[in-house]
Design a protein around this motif. Sequence first.
Motif: not given
Length: 202
Positions: A158-186
């Motif tokens: 998802s991160g690779v896709g997020c970067i190639s889409e141009g949605h990784a310019t800030s931590p806030e943007e990364i959090k928004f565009w990767m919100s569909g990926n859940i980490c149960r460990c936090g």
Amino acid sequence: MVEKTSSPHLSSTKVSRREALHLTVGAVALTGLPSETTAAPTVPDAAAPRATLGLTVNGVTHTLDIDPRQSILDVLRERLGLSGTKKGCNQGACGACTVLVDGRRIVSCLTLAAMHDGAQIQTIEGLESNGALHPLQQAFIDHDGLQCGFCTPGQIMSGVGCISEGHATSPEEIKFWMSGNICRCGAYPGIVAAVADAAGRA
């Protein structure tokens, strides 16, 4: 004169109404169990639906005869032996099964393989190049972006896709565009830092 004697079984056995009901229900339930000789109905192999599918996965072309109801996730794991893509919720809610199909992020558990004949698919196994880790894989190690590791392949894809889409310019943007990926460990701080680091080097 014959002396009347009561049967010891009858005189000593007193069944309550509740016990009688339990015995009756138990007997009825037993009659519904299938016998050992009863075989479950089977569909003849010839009648099972099949589809021929061509996929290029991590640069390797495959021609597969599949059940058209199979998801891309099941084809990757069960037919091609690529177990890096994880089956988490199997409902499209956790993102553990994220792969790239024709360059786009998808949750592979909800995507029918038969609808993507001829597609180019990239999985976590296809990110390394000549034994060298992908920059995002290395960033996950550097920033401690994982704990148990189960969600990590989906997070990285998802991160690779997020970067190639141009949605990784800030931590806030990364959090928004990767919100569909859940980490149960936090491990979210490390994940966001890793994606931001790799995006800065892209």
